[in-house]
Design a protein around this motif. Structure first.
Motif, PDB file in Angstrom:
ATOM      1  N   ALA A   1     -42.132  26.598  16.406  1.00  0.00           N
ATOM      2  CA  ALA A   1     -41.621  26.105  17.692  1.00  0.00           C
ATOM      3  C   ALA A   1     -40.903  24.765  17.540  1.00  0.00           C
ATOM      4  O   ALA A   1     -39.888  24.526  18.202  1.00  0.00           O
ATOM      5  CB  ALA A   1     -42.765  25.989  18.690  1.00  0.00           C
ATOM      6  N   LEU A   2     -41.419  23.901  16.684  1.00  0.00           N
ATOM      7  CA  LEU A   2     -40.787  22.597  16.482  1.00  0.00           C
ATOM      8  C   LEU A   2     -39.384  22.751  15.912  1.00  0.00           C
ATOM      9  O   LEU A   2     -38.450  22.061  16.320  1.00  0.00           O
ATOM     10  CB  LEU A   2     -41.643  21.729  15.547  1.00  0.00           C
TER      11      LEU A   2
ATOM     12  N   PHE B   1     -32.128  23.867  16.934  1.00  0.00           N
ATOM     13  CA  PHE B   1     -31.594  25.103  17.516  1.00  0.00           C
ATOM     14  C   PHE B   1     -30.096  25.242  17.288  1.00  0.00           C
ATOM     15  O   PHE B   1     -29.572  26.343  17.271  1.00  0.00           O
ATOM     16  CB  PHE B   1     -31.899  25.148  19.017  1.00  0.00           C
ATOM     17  N   TRP B   2     -29.383  24.171  17.060  1.00  0.00           N
ATOM     18  CA  TRP B   2     -27.933  24.202  16.930  1.00  0.00           C
ATOM     19  C   TRP B   2     -27.459  24.551  15.518  1.00  0.00           C
ATOM     20  O   TRP B   2     -26.292  24.832  15.302  1.00  0.00           O
ATOM     21  CB  TRP B   2     -27.353  22.858  17.360  1.00  0.00           C
TER      22      TRP B   2
ATOM     23  N   LYS C   1     -37.418  25.394  16.272  1.00  0.00           N
ATOM     24  CA  LYS C   1     -36.592  25.971  17.332  1.00  0.00           C
ATOM     25  C   LYS C   1     -36.145  24.900  18.322  1.00  0.00           C
ATOM     26  O   LYS C   1     -35.008  24.898  18.777  1.00  0.00           O
ATOM     27  CB  LYS C   1     -37.370  27.036  18.096  1.00  0.00           C
ATOM     28  N   ALA C   2     -37.044  23.993  18.658  1.00  0.00           N
ATOM     29  CA  ALA C   2     -36.759  22.967  19.661  1.00  0.00           C
ATOM     30  C   ALA C   2     -35.813  21.884  19.149  1.00  0.00           C
ATOM     31  O   ALA C   2     -35.001  21.354  19.913  1.00  0.00           O
ATOM     32  CB  ALA C   2     -38.057  22.337  20.135  1.00  0.00           C
ATOM     33  N   THR C   3     -35.898  21.535  17.876  1.00  0.00           N
ATOM     34  CA  THR C   3     -35.103  20.420  17.371  1.00  0.00           C
ATOM     35  C   THR C   3     -33.828  20.852  16.641  1.00  0.00           C
ATOM     36  O   THR C   3     -32.823  20.165  16.712  1.00  0.00           O
ATOM     37  CB  THR C   3     -35.935  19.546  16.419  1.00  0.00           C
TER      38      THR C   3
ATOM     39  N   ARG D   1     -39.636  31.580  13.507  1.00  0.00           N
ATOM     40  CA  ARG D   1     -39.547  30.177  13.140  1.00  0.00           C
ATOM     41  C   ARG D   1     -40.577  29.388  13.931  1.00  0.00           C
ATOM     42  O   ARG D   1     -40.922  29.764  15.045  1.00  0.00           O
ATOM     43  CB  ARG D   1     -38.159  29.624  13.458  1.00  0.00           C
TER      44      ARG D   1
END
Length: 63
Positions: free
Chosen positions: A25-26, A32-33, A28-30, A23
């Protein structure tokens, strides 16, 4: 009897969503939940996002 089978590709309709793809990175960072995963098709090699599990139940008649 129920068997579990991988979902079919929404792009080509012939292949199965077999391999996990990375996925961005953006995402994954935003997000992730959320249970969103990215898979690639084993026939057309296009990437698709799947919400939840890649496994689906297929009912078979034993009559």
């Amino acid at each position: 009897m129920e068997t579990k089978q991988k979902k079919t590709c929404p792009h080509c309709g012939r292949g199965k969503l077999a391999n996990r793809a990375r996925r961005p990175a953006l995402m994954k960072a935003t997000l992730f939940w959320l249970p969103i995963k990215r898979y690639s098709c084993n026939v057309c090699n296009k990437k698709s996002y799947v919400f939840g599990s890649v496994w689906e139940d297929e009912k078979k008649n034993s009559d």
